[in-house]
Design a protein around this motif. Structure first.
Motif, PDB file in Angstrom:
ATOM      1  N   GLN A 165      40.056  20.898 -48.208  1.00  0.00           N
ATOM      2  CA  GLN A 165      39.727  22.162 -47.546  1.00  0.00           C
ATOM      3  C   GLN A 165      40.449  22.271 -46.203  1.00  0.00           C
ATOM      4  OE1 GLN A 165      35.284  21.679 -48.021  1.00  0.00           O
ATOM      5  NE2 GLN A 165      35.380  23.892 -48.311  1.00  0.00           N
ATOM      6  N   GLY A 166      40.410  21.198 -45.422  1.00  0.00           N
ATOM      7  CA  GLY A 166      41.078  21.207 -44.126  1.00  0.00           C
ATOM      8  C   GLY A 166      42.568  21.449 -44.241  1.00  0.00           C
ATOM      9  N   ARG A 167      43.192  20.822 -45.222  1.00  0.00           N
ATOM     10  CA  ARG A 167      44.639  21.008 -45.421  1.00  0.00           C
ATOM     11  C   ARG A 167      44.956  22.439 -45.825  1.00  0.00           C
ATOM     12  NH1 ARG A 167      45.767  15.271 -48.648  1.00  0.00           N
ATOM     13  NH2 ARG A 167      45.932  13.972 -46.770  1.00  0.00           N
ATOM     14  N   LEU A 168      44.142  23.018 -46.706  1.00  0.00           N
ATOM     15  CA  LEU A 168      44.365  24.403 -47.121  1.00  0.00           C
ATOM     16  C   LEU A 168      44.200  25.355 -45.941  1.00  0.00           C
ATOM     17  CD1 LEU A 168      42.492  24.368 -50.552  1.00  0.00           C
ATOM     18  CD2 LEU A 168      44.960  24.619 -50.215  1.00  0.00           C
ATOM     19  N   LEU A 169      43.214  25.097 -45.086  1.00  0.00           N
ATOM     20  CA  LEU A 169      43.042  25.925 -43.889  1.00  0.00           C
ATOM     21  C   LEU A 169      44.255  25.816 -42.974  1.00  0.00           C
ATOM     22  CD1 LEU A 169      39.295  25.179 -43.023  1.00  0.00           C
ATOM     23  CD2 LEU A 169      40.215  27.340 -43.891  1.00  0.00           C
ATOM     24  N   GLU A 170      44.731  24.599 -42.768  1.00  0.00           N
ATOM     25  CA  GLU A 170      45.886  24.390 -41.888  1.00  0.00           C
ATOM     26  C   GLU A 170      47.134  25.080 -42.445  1.00  0.00           C
ATOM     27  OE1 GLU A 170      45.718  23.330 -38.983  1.00  0.00           O
ATOM     28  OE2 GLU A 170      44.462  21.556 -38.733  1.00  0.00           O
ATOM     29  N   ILE A 171      47.347  24.968 -43.759  1.00  0.00           N
ATOM     30  CA  ILE A 171      48.506  25.624 -44.376  1.00  0.00           C
ATOM     31  C   ILE A 171      48.411  27.132 -44.179  1.00  0.00           C
ATOM     32  CG2 ILE A 171      49.699  26.114 -46.562  1.00  0.00           C
ATOM     33  CD1 ILE A 171      48.681  23.336 -47.523  1.00  0.00           C
ATOM     34  N   GLY A 172      47.219  27.691 -44.443  1.00  0.00           N
ATOM     35  CA  GLY A 172      47.031  29.125 -44.267  1.00  0.00           C
ATOM     36  C   GLY A 172      47.273  29.570 -42.832  1.00  0.00           C
ATOM     37  N   ASN A 173      46.808  28.762 -41.883  1.00  0.00           N
ATOM     38  CA  ASN A 173      47.016  29.092 -40.468  1.00  0.00           C
ATOM     39  C   ASN A 173      48.497  29.075 -40.116  1.00  0.00           C
ATOM     40  OD1 ASN A 173      44.246  29.234 -40.201  1.00  0.00           O
ATOM     41  ND2 ASN A 173      44.026  27.215 -39.285  1.00  0.00           N
ATOM     42  N   ILE A 174      49.214  28.058 -40.581  1.00  0.00           N
ATOM     43  CA  ILE A 174      50.649  27.955 -40.301  1.00  0.00           C
ATOM     44  C   ILE A 174      51.383  29.174 -40.845  1.00  0.00           C
ATOM     45  CG2 ILE A 174      52.761  26.675 -40.881  1.00  0.00           C
ATOM     46  CD1 ILE A 174      51.069  24.107 -40.779  1.00  0.00           C
ATOM     47  N   ARG A 175      50.958  29.653 -41.992  1.00  0.00           N
ATOM     48  CA  ARG A 175      51.624  30.793 -42.630  1.00  0.00           C
ATOM     49  C   ARG A 175      51.176  32.137 -42.076  1.00  0.00           C
ATOM     50  NH1 ARG A 175      52.189  29.522 -49.099  1.00  0.00           N
ATOM     51  NH2 ARG A 175      53.175  27.477 -48.918  1.00  0.00           N
ATOM     52  N   GLY A 176      50.234  32.126 -41.151  1.00  0.00           N
ATOM     53  CA  GLY A 176      49.831  33.364 -40.494  1.00  0.00           C
ATOM     54  C   GLY A 176      48.703  34.123 -41.158  1.00  0.00           C
ATOM     55  N   PHE A 177      47.989  33.502 -42.092  1.00  0.00           N
ATOM     56  CA  PHE A 177      46.838  34.142 -42.716  1.00  0.00           C
ATOM     57  C   PHE A 177      45.595  33.996 -41.835  1.00  0.00           C
ATOM     58  CE2 PHE A 177      49.478  33.177 -46.470  1.00  0.00           C
ATOM     59  CZ  PHE A 177      49.463  34.401 -47.118  1.00  0.00           C
ATOM     60  N   HIS A 178      44.626  34.829 -42.084  1.00  0.00           N
ATOM     61  CA  HIS A 178      43.294  34.647 -41.524  1.00  0.00           C
ATOM     62  C   HIS A 178      42.533  33.797 -42.530  1.00  0.00           C
ATOM     63  CE1 HIS A 178      43.840  37.719 -38.368  1.00  0.00           C
ATOM     64  NE2 HIS A 178      44.567  38.352 -39.285  1.00  0.00           N
ATOM     65  N   THR A 179      41.962  32.689 -42.081  1.00  0.00           N
ATOM     66  CA  THR A 179      41.393  31.722 -43.016  1.00  0.00           C
ATOM     67  C   THR A 179      39.881  31.605 -42.865  1.00  0.00           C
ATOM     68  OG1 THR A 179      41.865  29.933 -41.429  1.00  0.00           O
ATOM     69  CG2 THR A 179      43.522  30.377 -43.129  1.00  0.00           C
ATOM     70  N   TYR A 180      39.251  31.388 -44.026  1.00  0.00           N
ATOM     71  CA  TYR A 180      37.786  31.268 -44.048  1.00  0.00           C
ATOM     72  C   TYR A 180      37.374  30.065 -44.895  1.00  0.00           C
ATOM     73  CZ  TYR A 180      32.970  31.910 -45.532  1.00  0.00           C
ATOM     74  OH  TYR A 180      31.651  31.688 -45.807  1.00  0.00           O
ATOM     75  N   CYS A 181      36.288  29.398 -44.449  1.00  0.00           N
ATOM     76  CA  CYS A 181      35.699  28.272 -45.179  1.00  0.00           C
ATOM     77  C   CYS A 181      34.197  28.284 -44.916  1.00  0.00           C
ATOM     78  CB  CYS A 181      36.311  26.955 -44.710  1.00  0.00           C
ATOM     79  SG  CYS A 181      35.521  25.487 -45.374  1.00  0.00           S
ATOM     80  N   PRO A 182      33.359  28.117 -45.949  1.00  0.00           N
ATOM     81  CA  PRO A 182      31.909  28.189 -45.745  1.00  0.00           C
ATOM     82  C   PRO A 182      31.283  26.918 -45.173  1.00  0.00           C
ATOM     83  CG  PRO A 182      32.365  27.779 -48.047  1.00  0.00           C
ATOM     84  CD  PRO A 182      33.700  27.967 -47.374  1.00  0.00           C
ATOM     85  N   ASP A 183      31.987  25.791 -45.281  1.00  0.00           N
ATOM     86  CA  ASP A 183      31.405  24.497 -44.885  1.00  0.00           C
ATOM     87  C   ASP A 183      31.619  24.242 -43.396  1.00  0.00           C
ATOM     88  OD1 ASP A 183      30.558  23.931 -47.506  1.00  0.00           O
ATOM     89  OD2 ASP A 183      32.575  23.289 -48.030  1.00  0.00           O
ATOM     90  N   LYS A 184      30.745  24.765 -42.581  1.00  0.00           N
ATOM     91  CA  LYS A 184      30.927  24.740 -41.135  1.00  0.00           C
ATOM     92  C   LYS A 184      30.837  23.338 -40.534  1.00  0.00           C
ATOM     93  CE  LYS A 184      31.113  29.242 -41.187  1.00  0.00           C
ATOM     94  NZ  LYS A 184      32.418  29.924 -41.081  1.00  0.00           N
ATOM     95  N   SER A 185      29.956  22.504 -41.078  1.00  0.00           N
ATOM     96  CA  SER A 185      29.693  21.211 -40.446  1.00  0.00           C
ATOM     97  C   SER A 185      30.593  20.082 -40.955  1.00  0.00           C
ATOM     98  CB  SER A 185      28.225  20.812 -40.654  1.00  0.00           C
ATOM     99  OG  SER A 185      27.940  20.658 -42.038  1.00  0.00           O
ATOM    100  N   LYS A 186      31.278  20.303 -42.079  1.00  0.00           N
ATOM    101  CA  LYS A 186      32.166  19.274 -42.603  1.00  0.00           C
ATOM    102  C   LYS A 186      33.362  19.098 -41.668  1.00  0.00           C
ATOM    103  CE  LYS A 186      29.832  18.478 -46.390  1.00  0.00           C
ATOM    104  NZ  LYS A 186      29.179  17.160 -46.648  1.00  0.00           N
ATOM    105  N   THR A 187      33.935  17.892 -41.670  1.00  0.00           N
ATOM    106  CA  THR A 187      35.025  17.612 -40.729  1.00  0.00           C
ATOM    107  C   THR A 187      36.315  17.217 -41.431  1.00  0.00           C
ATOM    108  OG1 THR A 187      34.373  15.286 -40.508  1.00  0.00           O
ATOM    109  CG2 THR A 187      33.412  16.866 -38.951  1.00  0.00           C
ATOM    110  N   PHE A 188      37.424  17.437 -40.724  1.00  0.00           N
ATOM    111  CA  PHE A 188      38.753  17.024 -41.154  1.00  0.00           C
ATOM    112  C   PHE A 188      39.498  16.573 -39.912  1.00  0.00           C
ATOM    113  CE2 PHE A 188      43.258  18.520 -41.897  1.00  0.00           C
ATOM    114  CZ  PHE A 188      43.625  17.451 -42.702  1.00  0.00           C
ATOM    115  N   ASN A 189      39.925  15.314 -39.900  1.00  0.00           N
ATOM    116  CA  ASN A 189      40.598  14.739 -38.726  1.00  0.00           C
ATOM    117  C   ASN A 189      39.759  14.915 -37.460  1.00  0.00           C
ATOM    118  OD1 ASN A 189      42.678  13.995 -40.406  1.00  0.00           O
ATOM    119  ND2 ASN A 189      44.080  15.595 -39.731  1.00  0.00           N
ATOM    120  N   GLU A 190      38.441  14.659 -37.630  1.00  0.00           N
ATOM    121  CA  GLU A 190      37.466  14.688 -36.540  1.00  0.00           C
ATOM    122  C   GLU A 190      37.284  16.070 -35.912  1.00  0.00           C
ATOM    123  OE1 GLU A 190      38.402  11.501 -33.842  1.00  0.00           O
ATOM    124  OE2 GLU A 190      37.737   9.975 -35.270  1.00  0.00           O
ATOM    125  N   LYS A 191      37.678  17.110 -36.633  1.00  0.00           N
ATOM    126  CA  LYS A 191      37.412  18.488 -36.212  1.00  0.00           C
ATOM    127  C   LYS A 191      36.564  19.158 -37.292  1.00  0.00           C
ATOM    128  CE  LYS A 191      40.538  21.153 -34.498  1.00  0.00           C
ATOM    129  NZ  LYS A 191      41.789  21.940 -34.334  1.00  0.00           N
TER     130      LYS A 191
END
Length: 311
Positions: A165-191
């Motif tokens: 999920q974290g990687r997909l969010l990062e890819i979307g951000n790099i490409r300029g999309f607005h990104t959404y994920c429902p799992d607010k408390s889960k972490t990726f690379n301590e974020k």
């Protein structure tokens, strides 16, 4: 014929490591959900690397994606076997991961780990090292329970789910999309994932069931005027149980341009499930876990290259 003679020196060291592990615990299990040679040993998750090279230095190849996956597990370690089972550096993976920027690597994210004769990990810059004295042959580290609350404790599958999920969010951000994920408390690379996603709440779409929409693992949106329009939807399916992600993404079927991606390593099960969606099979795509990692790595490398050359 002695089959052991066919093994490389590194393979023999690896087998010796497993034998040694059995002396301290019977709780040893290969983590099949990961592509790397990673085991649950006692209370820890351990990536094993072996080098039979000597001449006062030991060299190991390791990929950024592999280290990142291990570092996101609960109680993770990397065991570097340096020429002998009597010389094993068992370092916490999170500690090692933080030092990666100071270790030489190529554009593909391949790192060359150099361990010196004192069994310290060499870093960039003259005389820079990770002091590994406390990690040399410290097998007891693997038996110490992780310092996590029961509420935040994750299985390997749950941790890998958050990584993807974290990687997909990062890819979307790099490409300029607005990104959404429902799992607010889960972490990726301590974020927390909510800190990586650019949208705090899921946009309410006219032609979808909002209760299903807001549960989709990751969605990439584009902004058109005052509206958010979905472009890509992703569901990560790592379990052997019911794959409910297919049904959730189906709420976006009226949005004809949206691509539906199912992330999994079980292509056989994907084909079984997709057979129930005959009318919409062309809307869904199977994507193996490792390909998400490769795409993520490529996007990061391209981002770094663009920054370096100013284009």
């Amino acid at each position: 014929m002695n089959l052991n003679k066919k093994l490389s020196n590194s393979e023999k060291l690896f087998l010796s490591f497993l034998d040694k592990s059995k002396d301290i615990t019977t709780d040893i299990e290969l983590l099949k959900v990961l592509k790397s040679r990673t085991y649950k040993i006692g209370e820890s998750n351990v990536l094993v690397r072996a080098s039979s090279e000597g001449n006062k230095r030991y060299f190991f190849g390791i990929n950024y994606i592999t280290v990142e996956e291990i570092a996101n597990l609960d109680n993770p370690f990397i065991a570097f076997i340096c020429g002998s089972i009597e010389q094993v550096v068992i370092i916490p993976a999170k500690t090692f991961f933080k030092h990666l920027p100071n270790i030489s690597h190529d554009r593909n994210g391949e790192y060359k780990i150099n361990i010196d004769k004192e069994l310290n990990i060499v870093l960039s810059g003259k005389g820079n090292r990770i002091d590994c004295k406390q990690y040399i042959n410290n097998w007891d580290l693997l038996l110490i329970p992780p310092r996590v609350n029961e509420e935040t404790k994750n299985t390997v599958e749950e941790s890998l789910h958050s990584v993807i999920q974290g990687r997909l969010l990062e890819i979307g951000n790099i490409r300029g999309f607005h990104t959404y994920c429902p799992d607010k408390s889960k972490t990726f690379n301590e974020k927390k994932l909510e800190e990586i996603a650019t949208l705090n709440t899921c946009p309410d779409l006219q032609f979808s069931d909002y209760n299903l929409l807001r549960q989709i693992d990751v969605i990439w949106f584009v902004n058109r005027g005052s509206n958010f329009i979905p472009e890509y939807a992703f569901e990560v399916e790592l379990s052997t149980g019911v794959w409910s992600g297919f049904g959730r993404m189906a709420t976006l079927l009226d949005y004809k341009n949206v691509g539906f991606y199912v992330i999994s390593n079980d292509e056989r099960k994907y084909k079984q499930v997709i057979s129930s969606f005959v009318e919409y099979q062309n809307r869904y795509r199977f994507l193996a876990n490792n390909l998400v990692g490769e795409l993520y790595s490529a996007e990061l490398n391209l981002k770094e290259l663009r920054k370096d050359i100013g284009l």
